[in-house]
Scaffold this active site. Structure first.
Site, mmCIF file in Angstrom:
data_model
loop_
_atom_site.group_PDB
_atom_site.id
_atom_site.type_symbol
_atom_site.label_atom_id
_atom_site.label_comp_id
_atom_site.label_asym_id
_atom_site.label_seq_id
_atom_site.Cartn_x
_atom_site.Cartn_y
_atom_site.Cartn_z
ATOM 1 C CE LYS A 56 -3.904 -1.905 2.637
ATOM 2 N NZ LYS A 56 -4.963 -1.679 1.639
ATOM 3 N NE ARG A 70 -11.061 -9.623 -1.967
ATOM 4 C CZ ARG A 70 -11.415 -8.652 -2.808
ATOM 5 N NH1 ARG A 70 -11.763 -8.936 -4.070
ATOM 6 N NH2 ARG A 70 -11.445 -7.408 -2.424
HETATM 7 N N1 BES Z 1 -8.055 -3.802 4.415
HETATM 8 C C1 BES Z 1 -8.233 -3.362 3.100
HETATM 9 C C2 BES Z 1 -9.522 -2.562 2.885
HETATM 10 C C3 BES Z 1 -9.623 -1.261 3.621
HETATM 11 C C4 BES Z 1 -9.340 -0.083 2.988
HETATM 12 C C5 BES Z 1 -10.094 -1.215 4.909
HETATM 13 C C6 BES Z 1 -9.474 1.120 3.643
HETATM 14 C C7 BES Z 1 -10.230 -0.015 5.589
HETATM 15 C C8 BES Z 1 -9.926 1.156 4.947
HETATM 16 C C9 BES Z 1 -8.263 -4.548 2.157
HETATM 17 O O1 BES Z 1 -7.491 -5.627 2.519
HETATM 18 C C10 BES Z 1 -7.765 -4.073 0.841
HETATM 19 O O2 BES Z 1 -6.614 -3.729 0.761
HETATM 20 N N2 BES Z 1 -8.644 -4.054 -0.157
HETATM 21 C C11 BES Z 1 -8.278 -3.609 -1.447
HETATM 22 C C12 BES Z 1 -8.867 -4.585 -2.420
HETATM 23 C C13 BES Z 1 -8.323 -4.459 -3.805
HETATM 24 C C14 BES Z 1 -6.852 -4.800 -3.835
HETATM 25 C C15 BES Z 1 -9.103 -5.374 -4.689
HETATM 26 C C16 BES Z 1 -8.849 -2.213 -1.634
HETATM 27 O O3 BES Z 1 -9.881 -1.884 -1.058
HETATM 28 O O4 BES Z 1 -8.215 -1.439 -2.337
HETATM 29 MN MN MN Z 2 -5.514 -5.436 1.857
#
Ligand code: BES
Ligand code: MN
Ligand code: ZN
Length: 506
Positions: A286, A360
């Site tokens: 990230k 997931r």
């Molecule tokens: N934990 C994150 C989602 C999240 C984002 C929670 C902001 C709380 C605040 C999750 O694991 C994630 O990174 N999701 C990605 C999915 C994508 C890679 C398909 C996302 O939301 O960008």
């Molecule tokens: Mn994630």
């Protein structure tokens, strides 16, 4: 905070601050507020006529009542709390008001306060429910996470220590006591979840999460099993193991069992929570901005563990299981790579297109596990997608289901607790986005409908088993105090899960 009930006359009660209330548009208050107004020689009516007090929802007016001016009046301050318009007033209003009141009093350094039973007057709500909402709101609204602030002290940062509900009618005292106990138990469960979410990831790896779960289980007389990596390998949870591969912290697969209806083995509900104690994104790392918030990526797991604490206390007649596949998501040398293919417990192969879609993957194996143990109703709770906020903003968490009845039951439970979920579709068009060229499916479905494709992925593993998926990513953390929430973790879903278990138990 100690919350209790006292039988007596509010105007004579000795306390640092007495809380009364007023609906919007009322010019001469009745009931307990009217009695206090009378004891103060009409001061409250005067402030209303001057336009100082309007009774708007959340309006708080603090007045001082020194002994010299008001000889026979007990409380040294009176806080007049606006209830808003009578037509939209409900238990959620009381919870939010009670939370705001606690924070207002703490700002003024008040340590002991007493309140009248909001909602039991002209609004005509049940005394038990009113007391419950007052207690629930007070505990939630007065919550703080300050264990790492060693220099904070009572003088600089005063806490409300005692809140009494003053009731003149002795016949209502028992009902109020019951309500207080319920409210404190519901709020306590959510505050436990908040504590876990607020903990920084270095202080709260999967092993700590398992330790908290173990405490909750033993204090509540529940069974718990924590599976280690070798056992998880033996069960074939390749999707979960792939996520954990990059972390130096050992994974912990947590399963708590509450046997509330041992005679009816089929009467059960399974609560599954995402327990990623830190989500760096893994190799699909990230951006640095805001990554620290990912210490809260176990909010779903925290909610299910927190809920078990209250369920053990209420003892509903239903068997409840809580499962958390806890792990970090880190980019270590052994981490999984984009493009890797992993095998879930049910034999399905998954192409890991993006290691940041890790929640997931962990939930896929948690669902396989639950189904292998006979789960016939599943609710999963997860901070799954940033897209949930893009779709719904900060007002609602996303809900998905393959079963209208379970969905309705969950939404009804959420309404009772003042939590907001909005159902989104599991449409077949979006589902195609999870199609993989090399495996049975891939773990990302692209930008459009990001929350829906995440839900579809998990739904593949739920199959025909009645299932609800709650994507709480947008509501897990807030940055300012509002109603029952304070900055940081909200504990969202915890109280809804407890309510659902109680409702299903009947
Ligand atoms: N934990 C994150 C989602 C999240 C984002 C929670 C902001 C709380 C605040 C999750 O694991 C994630 O990174 N999701 C990605 C999915 C994508 C890679 C398909 C996302 O939301 O960008
Ligand atoms: Mn994630
Ligand atoms: Zn995540």
């Amino acid at each position: 905070m100690d919350i209790s009930v006292a039988n007596g006359n509010v105007a004579e009660h000795r306390t640092d601050a007495l809380i009364v209330n007023l609906f919007q548009g009322v010019t001469s208050p009745g009931g307990a507020t009217g009695a206090v107004d009378h004891s103060l020689g009409g001061l409250i009516s005067h402030l209303i006529s001057e336009g100082e007090i309007k009774g708007k929802a959340g309006e708080l007016t603090l007045i001082h009542t020194p002994d010299t001016a008001y000889r026979n009046f007990g409380p040294s301050r009176v806080l007049i709390a606006g209830l808003g318009e009578a037509g939209v007033f409900d238990l959620a209003s009381i919870r939010a008001l009670s939370a705001e009141v606690v924070r207002r009093l703490e700002r003024s350094g008040v340590r002991r306060a007493a309140t009248i039973l909001h909602g039991a007057g002209v609004a005509g709500l049940e005394p038990t429910a009113c007391a419950e909402a007052i207690a629930e709101g007070a505990v939630l609204g007065g919550y703080r996470f300050d264990k790492y602030k060693t220099t904070s002290n009572e003088d600089a940062d005063p806490r409300l220590q005692k809140l009494e509900i003053v009731e003149g009618d002795v016949a209502k005292i028992g009902a109020i006591k019951t309500g207080i106990r319920r409210g404190v138990t519901f709020a306590g469960a959510a505050c436990l979840a908040r504590d876990m979410v607020n903990e920084p990831a270095n202080m709260f790896p999967p092993s700590r999460m398992a330790a908290v779960a173990t405490d909750v289980a033993s204090n509540g007389g529940m069974k718990i099993k924590v599976f280690e990596k070798d056992e998880v390998q033996a069960m074939g949870m390749g999707a979960y193991l792939g996520v954990a591969a990059g972390s130096a912290q050992p994974l912990k697969f947590i399963h708590i069992t509450y046997d509330g209806d041992p005679a009816n083995a089929d009467n059960h509900i399974w609560f599954l929570g995402k327990g990623v104690t830190f989500d760096s994104g893994g190799i699909s790392i990230k951006p640095a901005d805001g990554m620290g918030d990912m210490k809260g990526d176990m909010g779903g797991g925290a909610a299910v563990i927190g809920a078990m604490q209250a369920i053990a206390s209420f003892k509903p007649k239903i068997n409840v299981h809580a499962v958390v596949a806890a792990t970090e998501n880190m980019p270590g040398g052994a981490a999984q790579r984009p493009g890797d293919v992993v095998r879930a417990m049910n034999g399905r192969y998954i192409e890991v297109e993006n290691t940041d879609a890790e929640g997931r993957l962990t939930l896929a194996d948690a669902i396989c596990y639950a189904k292998s143990k006979g789960a016939n109703r599943i609710v999963d709770v997860a901070t799954l997608t940033g897209a949930a906020r893009i779709a719904l903003g900060n007002g609602n968490a996303a809900a998905f289901s393959n079963d209208d009845m379970l969905m309705e039951q969950l939404l009804a439970a959420a309404r009772k607790r003042g939590e907001h979920f909005w159902r989104l579709p599991l449409d077949p068009v979006s589902k195609r986005q999870n199609h993989s060229k090399v495996a049975d499916m891939k773990n990302t479905g692209g930008r459009p409908a990001g929350s829906i494709t995440g839900a579809h992925f998990i739904g593949e593993f739920a199959g025909n088993t009645p299932w609800v998926h709650l994507d709480i990513a947008a509501l897990n953390l807030v940055d300012s105090a509002r109603g029952v929430n304070v900055p940081g973790a909200t504990g969202v879903s915890t109280r809804t899960l407890v309510q659902l278990a109680m409702d299903l138990a009947g």
